[in-house]
Design an enzyme around this catalytic site. Structure first.
Site, PDB file in Angstrom:
ATOM      1  N   GLY A  32       0.833  -1.189   0.000  1.00 17.34           N
ATOM      2  CA  GLY A  32       0.000   0.000   0.000  1.00 17.34           C
ATOM      3  C   GLY A  32       0.871   1.244   0.000  1.00 17.34           C
ATOM      4  O   GLY A  32       2.051   1.199   0.367  1.00 17.34           O
ATOM      5  N   CYS A  33       0.302   2.380  -0.404  1.00 13.32           N
ATOM      6  CA  CYS A  33       1.096   3.607  -0.534  1.00 13.32           C
ATOM      7  C   CYS A  33       1.518   4.166   0.820  1.00 13.32           C
ATOM      8  O   CYS A  33       2.695   4.453   1.055  1.00 13.32           O
ATOM      9  CB  CYS A  33       0.340   4.654  -1.354  1.00 13.32           C
ATOM     10  SG  CYS A  33      -1.318   5.035  -0.762  1.00 13.32           S
ATOM     11  N   TYR A  34       0.558   4.336   1.744  1.00  9.01           N
ATOM     12  CA  TYR A  34       0.934   4.763   3.094  1.00  9.01           C
ATOM     13  C   TYR A  34       1.855   3.727   3.731  1.00  9.01           C
ATOM     14  O   TYR A  34       2.776   4.066   4.480  1.00  9.01           O
ATOM     15  CB  TYR A  34      -0.308   4.902   3.972  1.00  9.01           C
ATOM     16  CG  TYR A  34      -1.052   6.204   3.866  1.00  9.01           C
ATOM     17  CD1 TYR A  34      -0.424   7.429   4.104  1.00  9.01           C
ATOM     18  CD2 TYR A  34      -2.410   6.219   3.567  1.00  9.01           C
ATOM     19  CE1 TYR A  34      -1.125   8.620   4.039  1.00  9.01           C
ATOM     20  CE2 TYR A  34      -3.121   7.404   3.495  1.00  9.01           C
ATOM     21  CZ  TYR A  34      -2.478   8.609   3.733  1.00  9.01           C
ATOM     22  OH  TYR A  34      -3.176   9.783   3.666  1.00  9.01           O
ATOM     23  N   ALA A  35       1.561   2.467   3.454  1.00  9.40           N
ATOM     24  CA  ALA A  35       2.323   1.397   4.091  1.00  9.40           C
ATOM     25  C   ALA A  35       3.797   1.467   3.736  1.00  9.40           C
ATOM     26  O   ALA A  35       4.658   1.442   4.614  1.00  9.40           O
ATOM     27  CB  ALA A  35       1.734   0.045   3.707  1.00  9.40           C
ATOM     28  N   THR A  88       5.608   3.898   2.629  1.00  6.87           N
ATOM     29  CA  THR A  88       6.248   5.115   3.117  1.00  6.87           C
ATOM     30  C   THR A  88       6.552   5.002   4.602  1.00  6.87           C
ATOM     31  O   THR A  88       7.604   5.450   5.075  1.00  6.87           O
ATOM     32  CB  THR A  88       5.342   6.328   2.841  1.00  6.87           C
ATOM     33  OG1 THR A  88       4.868   6.265   1.494  1.00  6.87           O
ATOM     34  CG2 THR A  88       6.095   7.630   3.034  1.00  6.87           C
TER      35      THR A  88
END
Length: 333
Positions: free
Chosen positions: A144-147, A149
């Protein structure tokens, strides 16, 4: 002819970024792209910045990928599994959606709902041992994108015993493309411009993924919608367990990784610096008042957070240099 690749879900933002990267990839031959409501439309009509990419989208059915060596799934969460089950076992797949990221079926049901489809190799090459696992896999689940980062800022600190896995707090801001391309009132320009707002507060679906990949056991995560198209800035704080310098820990962990850059002392990550790239910028320090570790991470949510990372994983699966067709440096201004 290069490796024949196809994209399912080509009409969305992540799908469009995949098309852009694949069109310029020296080893991949983009032969098919599919869509749902926009099936039958030219790619240049859906994504005007891809004028000259001579493809017309097909319906998202298994037959659209006949003869394709590798398929990228850029479908909404919960929709990848059905298509993946109908593709040949020898077709390599990278899923940008969440369907196969989690090991824990209970966590999937709690945060996403519905039945858990199973677990594929987790597609974050920078985690210890993951490059080798990805290289030997035919099915890879993108992060995932937030993940991604957050994980890149936190995982080495917990692994080194420097940060307390029982006390982690993350506040992360994301551009609006992270919410997808479907029309939503709260994503209208008039609603977003000049405003910051939290959403899915206390229940964001990337929490179990971050915990799974980092070893964090207690995580408070607050996502913030920022008035920009793309980019993520995550601020990760944790209680320290030793006197080690967290920046040194991160620098040692990523010293050989082409896409992860620990910035020089005093320089802090910003989303503009990683836009259009597959790079992640990191910095860390100790808060002089609380004594807590502060690690800040910036990425492009459509790059390392989605399409760029998918191409990086595909490169590894096919035995190519993982930087092939990807930008290490962002676009500025």
């Amino acid at each position: 002819m290069g490796v024949k690749v196809g994209v399912a879900g080509a009409s969305g933002y992540a799908g469009g970024e995949l098309l852009r990267l694949l069109a310029g990839h020296p080893e991949f031959d983009l032969v098919t792209a599919t869509a749902h409501s926009q099936a039958g439309s030219a790619i240049s009509a859906i994504h005007p910045h891809l004028t000259g990419l001579d493809l017309v989208t097909k319906p998202t059915v298994p037959e659209a990928f006949d003869g394709v060596d590798l398929v990228f799934l850029a479908l909404p969460h919960g929709q990848s599994a059905a298509l993946a089950r109908q593709l040949p076992d020898d077709t390599k797949i990278v899923d940008i959606g969440a369907d196969f990221r989690l090991h824990d079926a209970t966590a999937w049901e709690r945060y996403y709902g519905g039945a858990h489809a199973g677990t594929w190799t987790y597609g974050l090459p920078e985690l210890p041992g993951q490059r080798e696992r990805i290289a030997s896999s035919t099915r890879v689940a993108n992060t995932g994108c937030y993940a991604v980062t957050t994980i890149l800022a936190l995982a080495p600190l917990i692994a080194a015993g420097v940060a307390d896995p029982e006390d982690v707090v993350v506040v992360a801001s994301s551009g609006t493309s992270g919410a997808g391309k479907s029309a939503k009132t709260h994503l209208l320009g008039s609603e977003v411009m000049g405003s910051l707002s939290t959403y899915k507060t206390g229940r964001h679906q990337h929490v179990p993924e971050i915990k799974q990949a980092t070893g964090a056991r207690t995580l408070s995560f607050t996502p913030v919608l920022a008035p920009m198209p793309r980019g993520i800035l995550a601020t990760v704080t944790a209680r320290p367990l030793t006197g080690a310098d967290p920046r040194d820990v991160l620098a040692e962990a990523y010293k050989d990784d082409p896409f992860v850059h620990v910035l020089p002392e005093g320089q802090w990550p910003q989303t503009a610096s990683v836009g259009g790239s597959n790079a992640v910028h990191l910095q860390a320090t100790i808060d002089v008042d609380s004594g807590r570790i502060i690690a800040v991470s910036a990425s492009d949510n459509l790059g390392k957070g989605a399409a760029g990372q998918a191409v990086q994983n595909a490169n590894i699966m096919l035995g190519l240099p993982e930087t092939t067709g990807l930008q290490i440096y962002g676009v500025a201004p």
